[in-house]
Design a protein around this motif. Structure first.
Motif, PDB file in Angstrom:
ATOM      1  N   ALA A 144      37.183  39.430  90.136  1.00  0.00           N
ATOM      2  CA  ALA A 144      36.598  38.686  91.009  1.00  0.00           C
ATOM      3  C   ALA A 144      37.419  39.058  91.757  1.00  0.00           C
ATOM      4  O   ALA A 144      38.723  38.148  91.127  1.00  0.00           O
ATOM      5  CB  ALA A 144      35.684  37.588  90.557  1.00  0.00           C
ATOM      6  N   ARG A 145      37.495  39.031  93.450  1.00  0.00           N
ATOM      7  CA  ARG A 145      38.328  38.518  94.562  1.00  0.00           C
ATOM      8  C   ARG A 145      37.826  37.314  95.255  1.00  0.00           C
ATOM      9  O   ARG A 145      37.485  37.697  96.402  1.00  0.00           O
ATOM     10  CB  ARG A 145      39.312  39.208  94.567  1.00  0.00           C
ATOM     11  CG  ARG A 145      40.756  39.145  95.773  1.00  0.00           C
ATOM     12  CD  ARG A 145      41.280  39.859  96.039  1.00  0.00           C
ATOM     13  NE  ARG A 145      40.665  40.352  97.482  1.00  0.00           N
ATOM     14  CZ  ARG A 145      40.982  41.944  97.921  1.00  0.00           C
ATOM     15  NH1 ARG A 145      41.507  42.822  97.954  1.00  0.00           N
ATOM     16  NH2 ARG A 145      40.171  42.697  99.000  1.00  0.00           N
ATOM     17  N   ARG A 181      35.283  39.940  96.863  1.00  0.00           N
ATOM     18  CA  ARG A 181      35.024  41.205  96.003  1.00  0.00           C
ATOM     19  C   ARG A 181      34.733  41.248  94.679  1.00  0.00           C
ATOM     20  O   ARG A 181      34.756  40.292  93.782  1.00  0.00           O
ATOM     21  CB  ARG A 181      36.174  41.717  96.341  1.00  0.00           C
ATOM     22  CG  ARG A 181      36.048  43.733  96.363  1.00  0.00           C
ATOM     23  CD  ARG A 181      37.559  43.798  95.995  1.00  0.00           C
ATOM     24  NE  ARG A 181      38.322  43.684  95.324  1.00  0.00           N
ATOM     25  CZ  ARG A 181      39.420  44.371  94.829  1.00  0.00           C
ATOM     26  NH1 ARG A 181      39.800  44.920  96.014  1.00  0.00           N
ATOM     27  NH2 ARG A 181      40.039  43.888  94.027  1.00  0.00           N
ATOM     28  N   GLY A 182      33.553  41.514  94.489  1.00  0.00           N
ATOM     29  CA  GLY A 182      33.520  42.059  92.834  1.00  0.00           C
ATOM     30  C   GLY A 182      34.109  43.346  91.854  1.00  0.00           C
ATOM     31  O   GLY A 182      33.644  44.396  93.065  1.00  0.00           O
ATOM     32  N   GLY A 183      34.787  43.266  91.125  1.00  0.00           N
ATOM     33  CA  GLY A 183      35.090  45.209  90.920  1.00  0.00           C
ATOM     34  C   GLY A 183      34.810  45.013  89.250  1.00  0.00           C
ATOM     35  O   GLY A 183      34.130  44.348  88.580  1.00  0.00           O
ATOM     36  N   TRP A 184      34.461  46.513  88.962  1.00  0.00           N
ATOM     37  CA  TRP A 184      33.932  46.898  87.579  1.00  0.00           C
ATOM     38  C   TRP A 184      35.096  48.215  86.783  1.00  0.00           C
ATOM     39  O   TRP A 184      35.192  48.924  87.841  1.00  0.00           O
ATOM     40  CB  TRP A 184      33.116  47.046  87.007  1.00  0.00           C
ATOM     41  CG  TRP A 184      32.558  47.388  85.734  1.00  0.00           C
ATOM     42  CD1 TRP A 184      32.081  48.650  84.814  1.00  0.00           C
ATOM     43  CD2 TRP A 184      32.156  46.796  84.658  1.00  0.00           C
ATOM     44  NE1 TRP A 184      31.571  48.176  83.827  1.00  0.00           N
ATOM     45  CE2 TRP A 184      31.586  47.143  83.441  1.00  0.00           C
ATOM     46  CE3 TRP A 184      31.846  44.874  84.743  1.00  0.00           C
ATOM     47  CZ2 TRP A 184      31.155  46.129  82.592  1.00  0.00           C
ATOM     48  CZ3 TRP A 184      31.406  44.365  84.034  1.00  0.00           C
ATOM     49  CH2 TRP A 184      31.218  44.842  82.518  1.00  0.00           C
ATOM     50  N   ASP A 185      36.186  48.103  86.389  1.00  0.00           N
ATOM     51  CA  ASP A 185      36.483  49.281  85.345  1.00  0.00           C
ATOM     52  C   ASP A 185      35.445  50.107  84.473  1.00  0.00           C
ATOM     53  O   ASP A 185      35.341  49.697  83.122  1.00  0.00           O
ATOM     54  CB  ASP A 185      38.067  49.164  84.659  1.00  0.00           C
ATOM     55  CG  ASP A 185      39.200  48.433  85.525  1.00  0.00           C
ATOM     56  OD1 ASP A 185      38.952  48.356  87.241  1.00  0.00           O
ATOM     57  OD2 ASP A 185      39.875  47.133  85.429  1.00  0.00           O
ATOM     58  N   PHE A 186      35.612  50.965  85.520  1.00  0.00           N
ATOM     59  CA  PHE A 186      34.624  52.028  84.062  1.00  0.00           C
ATOM     60  C   PHE A 186      35.271  53.301  83.078  1.00  0.00           C
ATOM     61  O   PHE A 186      34.756  52.953  82.032  1.00  0.00           O
ATOM     62  CB  PHE A 186      33.152  52.429  84.622  1.00  0.00           C
ATOM     63  CG  PHE A 186      32.435  52.470  86.473  1.00  0.00           C
ATOM     64  CD1 PHE A 186      31.580  51.912  85.639  1.00  0.00           C
ATOM     65  CD2 PHE A 186      32.937  52.244  87.194  1.00  0.00           C
ATOM     66  CE1 PHE A 186      30.791  51.005  86.669  1.00  0.00           C
ATOM     67  CE2 PHE A 186      32.495  51.254  88.162  1.00  0.00           C
ATOM     68  CZ  PHE A 186      30.745  50.967  87.613  1.00  0.00           C
TER      69      PHE A 186
END
Length: 228
Positions: free
Chosen positions: A134-135, A157-162
């Motif tokens: 998250a940022r 911003r939210g992110g996910w490393d698949f």
């Protein structure tokens, strides 16, 4: 376009020289291109493709960094090339990664009498736990280029490393501008590491600004970048 190609060639030549001299050289280099130049979900190239490049020096500790950048634009100032110098620090505090940056931008060959330079300040706070990240980003300019005066952008911003190659992110932000349009923007997309140094990205951008033209229109943007 000729000037842009020359600048890109200088970046490549400098990168090759740095690597040849010392594989642990503190300088890094990146070049890229995309179908649209999107910043804060608005287009800086009027919906047209663009190219960009940057060189960055980093201290041995990784705390301090600085360097120049360029990108092609289509600005109200009449300029088609923006260059910038930036410097910042990246401390870690209580498990959070901070990035505090100051940047000065110039519009090359702007129309006489236009405001062709601006300061921009950025603060990022990021946290990663496993594949999730998250940022929070806060950006401000006391006086932007062209007719726009002070503006502020706040985004989450939210992110996910698949996988170790595929990452997805979603971001929403709000921009308040003096003497220009206030709007909410959002984007969602994926980045994929094609190789160790080559990355591709596909991202959808949208805003709620009801303004004719390409600057605030929704767009699907594809890009590619190389780092060395």
């Amino acid at each position: 376009m000729i000037r842009t190609c020359l600048i890109a060639s200088l970046f490549i030549a400098a990168a090759g020289a740095a690597h040849a001299q010392d594989s642990r050289n503190p300088w890094s280099f990146s070049l890229g291109a995309a179908t649209d130049n999107r910043s804060k979900d608005a287009s800086k190239s009027d919906g047209d493709p663009y190219v960009w490049g940057e060189a960055q020096w980093e201290s041995a500790s990784g705390l301090f960094y600085a360097g120049p950048q360029f990108e092609t634009i289509k600005a109200s100032t009449g300029s088609e090339l923006e260059i910038a110098l930036s410097a910042g620090v990246r401390p870690q505090i209580a498990g959070f990664d901070l990035d505090l940056n100051a940047e000065h931008k110039w519009h090359v060959n702007a129309d006489p009498g236009t405001d062709d330079a601006a300061w921009e300040f950025t603060a990022n706070i990021k946290r990663s736990i496993g594949p999730a990240s998250a940022r929070v980003r806060l950006q401000h300019s006391p006086d932007s280029t062209g007719s726009t005066e002070a503006w502020t952008w706040v985004a989450l911003r939210g992110g996910w490393d698949f996988t170790n190659k595929l990452t997805g992110t979603v971001e929403i932000g709000r921009r308040e501008q003096d003497n220009s349009v206030d709007y909410t923007g959002w984007n969602a997309g994926f980045t994929y590491a094609l190789t160790r140094n080559l990355e591709a990205e596909v991202r959808y951008h949208a805003t709620d600004a009801d303004v004719p033209g390409e600057q605030y229109a929704d767009a699907l943007v594809a890009g590619i970048s190389v780092a060395f």
